[in-house]
Scaffold this motif. Sequence first.
Motif, mmCIF file in Angstrom:
data_model
loop_
_atom_site.group_PDB
_atom_site.id
_atom_site.type_symbol
_atom_site.label_atom_id
_atom_site.label_comp_id
_atom_site.label_asym_id
_atom_site.label_seq_id
_atom_site.Cartn_x
_atom_site.Cartn_y
_atom_site.Cartn_z
ATOM 1 N N SER A 1 2.707 16.171 17.343
ATOM 2 C CA SER A 1 1.881 16.211 16.133
ATOM 3 C C SER A 1 0.397 16.173 16.484
ATOM 4 N N PRO A 2 -0.339 17.268 16.220
ATOM 5 C CA PRO A 2 -1.785 17.254 16.482
ATOM 6 C C PRO A 2 -2.506 16.131 15.726
ATOM 7 N N GLU A 3 -2.043 15.802 14.514
ATOM 8 C CA GLU A 3 -2.683 14.741 13.747
ATOM 9 C C GLU A 3 -2.525 13.387 14.434
ATOM 10 N N LEU A 4 -1.325 13.127 14.982
ATOM 11 C CA LEU A 4 -1.109 11.851 15.667
ATOM 12 C C LEU A 4 -1.826 11.817 17.024
ATOM 13 N N ILE A 5 -1.877 12.938 17.709
ATOM 14 C CA ILE A 5 -2.664 12.994 18.955
ATOM 15 C C ILE A 5 -4.107 12.632 18.643
ATOM 16 N N GLN A 6 -4.643 13.218 17.570
ATOM 17 C CA GLN A 6 -6.022 12.931 17.166
ATOM 18 C C GLN A 6 -6.188 11.451 16.812
ATOM 19 N N LEU A 7 -5.236 10.904 16.074
ATOM 20 C CA LEU A 7 -5.310 9.510 15.644
ATOM 21 C C LEU A 7 -5.298 8.538 16.820
ATOM 22 N N PHE A 8 -4.410 8.762 17.797
ATOM 23 C CA PHE A 8 -4.264 7.808 18.884
ATOM 24 C C PHE A 8 -5.160 8.085 20.086
ATOM 25 N N PHE A 9 -5.430 9.344 20.375
ATOM 26 C CA PHE A 9 -6.120 9.667 21.621
ATOM 27 C C PHE A 9 -7.353 10.539 21.462
ATOM 28 N N ARG A 10 -7.555 11.133 20.347
ATOM 29 C CA ARG A 10 -8.559 12.167 20.078
ATOM 30 C C ARG A 10 -8.145 13.442 20.789
ATOM 31 N N ILE A 11 -8.086 14.482 20.042
ATOM 32 C CA ILE A 11 -7.604 15.759 20.539
ATOM 33 C C ILE A 11 -8.692 16.466 21.358
ATOM 34 N N HIS A 12 -8.295 17.075 22.453
ATOM 35 C CA HIS A 12 -9.211 17.848 23.297
ATOM 36 C C HIS A 12 -9.338 19.261 22.733
ATOM 37 N N LEU A 13 -10.430 19.919 23.080
ATOM 38 C CA LEU A 13 -10.699 21.257 22.558
ATOM 39 C C LEU A 13 -9.582 22.237 22.859
ATOM 40 N N ASP A 14 -9.077 22.242 24.084
ATOM 41 C CA ASP A 14 -8.030 23.200 24.437
ATOM 42 C C ASP A 14 -6.767 22.988 23.605
ATOM 43 N N VAL A 15 -6.428 21.757 23.314
ATOM 44 C CA VAL A 15 -5.243 21.466 22.494
ATOM 45 C C VAL A 15 -5.489 21.874 21.040
ATOM 46 N N TYR A 16 -6.673 21.584 20.529
ATOM 47 C CA TYR A 16 -7.003 21.955 19.145
ATOM 48 C C TYR A 16 -6.956 23.471 18.954
ATOM 49 N N LEU A 17 -7.424 24.210 19.946
ATOM 50 C CA LEU A 17 -7.439 25.666 19.830
ATOM 51 C C LEU A 17 -6.036 26.270 19.770
ATOM 52 N N LEU A 18 -5.038 25.541 20.224
ATOM 53 C CA LEU A 18 -3.654 26.028 20.119
ATOM 54 C C LEU A 18 -3.260 26.268 18.654
ATOM 55 N N LEU A 19 -3.875 25.536 17.740
ATOM 56 C CA LEU A 19 -3.594 25.716 16.320
ATOM 57 C C LEU A 19 -4.061 27.079 15.807
ATOM 58 N N PHE A 20 -4.959 27.723 16.565
ATOM 59 C CA PHE A 20 -5.554 28.979 16.104
ATOM 60 C C PHE A 20 -5.082 30.190 16.906
ATOM 61 N N GLN A 21 -4.027 30.012 17.691
ATOM 62 C CA GLN A 21 -3.487 31.166 18.406
ATOM 63 C C GLN A 21 -3.037 32.221 17.408
ATOM 64 N N GLU A 22 -3.247 33.468 17.780
ATOM 65 C CA GLU A 22 -2.914 34.628 16.961
ATOM 66 C C GLU A 22 -3.788 34.735 15.703
ATOM 67 N N LYS A 23 -4.956 34.103 15.752
ATOM 68 C CA LYS A 23 -5.929 34.227 14.662
ATOM 69 C C LYS A 23 -7.225 34.797 15.223
ATOM 70 N N ARG A 24 -7.982 35.455 14.348
ATOM 71 C CA ARG A 24 -9.257 36.046 14.751
ATOM 72 C C ARG A 24 -10.336 34.969 14.783
ATOM 73 N N ILE A 25 -11.087 34.943 15.890
ATOM 74 C CA ILE A 25 -12.179 34.000 16.030
ATOM 75 C C ILE A 25 -13.410 34.720 16.576
ATOM 76 N N LEU A 26 -14.539 34.077 16.445
ATOM 77 C CA LEU A 26 -15.799 34.571 16.984
ATOM 78 C C LEU A 26 -16.278 33.534 17.984
ATOM 79 N N VAL A 27 -16.525 33.946 19.227
ATOM 80 C CA VAL A 27 -16.919 33.030 20.285
ATOM 81 C C VAL A 27 -18.303 33.405 20.789
#
Length: 177
Positions: free
Chosen positions: A109-135
């Motif tokens: 659960s990304p929400e629980l990872i965030q709650l207990f440990f704080r989510i890292h950028l690479d893990v958070y970006l997994l939520l946006f796979q197969e989506k269009r982004i601007l970098v």
Amino acid sequence: NELLLNLALDDERPPHETYQKIFDGLADIRVETTNLLGETIEGKVTLVGFDFVVLREVERIIILPYIEIESIKPFGRFAEPYHDPELTKIDPCFRRNLTFNFGEVVSSSPELIQLFFRIHLDVYLLLFQEKRILVKTNGLTIAGLLTDVNKETIILKVEEESTILPLAMIKLITMIA
């Protein structure tokens, strides 16, 4: 006051921890940040990660790595104090599962990872796979489909070509909501 006290007290605190404390105090408040490229970025603080902050505008989600922030300015006069999330009002079955299978439950659960440990950028970006982004990187802006994320790089598909970008080079990520 707590924000200023945190900034002044500990010179040995790692930079990411300082930014976490600052943005925790600004949760759900509009801020204006300036990045190292001199650009002004505005948005409401919606997620305070381990090494990044998420700002939300009406139509955009902006991900800003802490190492790219030059200044932060809150809108309005006062920031509400940050209150830690409570787990006292959770379902008894979930509480038992969390207690006896902590690693398995939290890691799924990304929400629980965030709650207990704080989510890292690479893990958070997994939520946006197969989506269009601007970098944005140094002098380069790439729009594409996020096809892969790992610990050190992301892969964007631009038309029919894949572009590998090191996370360390990323200055700003924008997604259209």
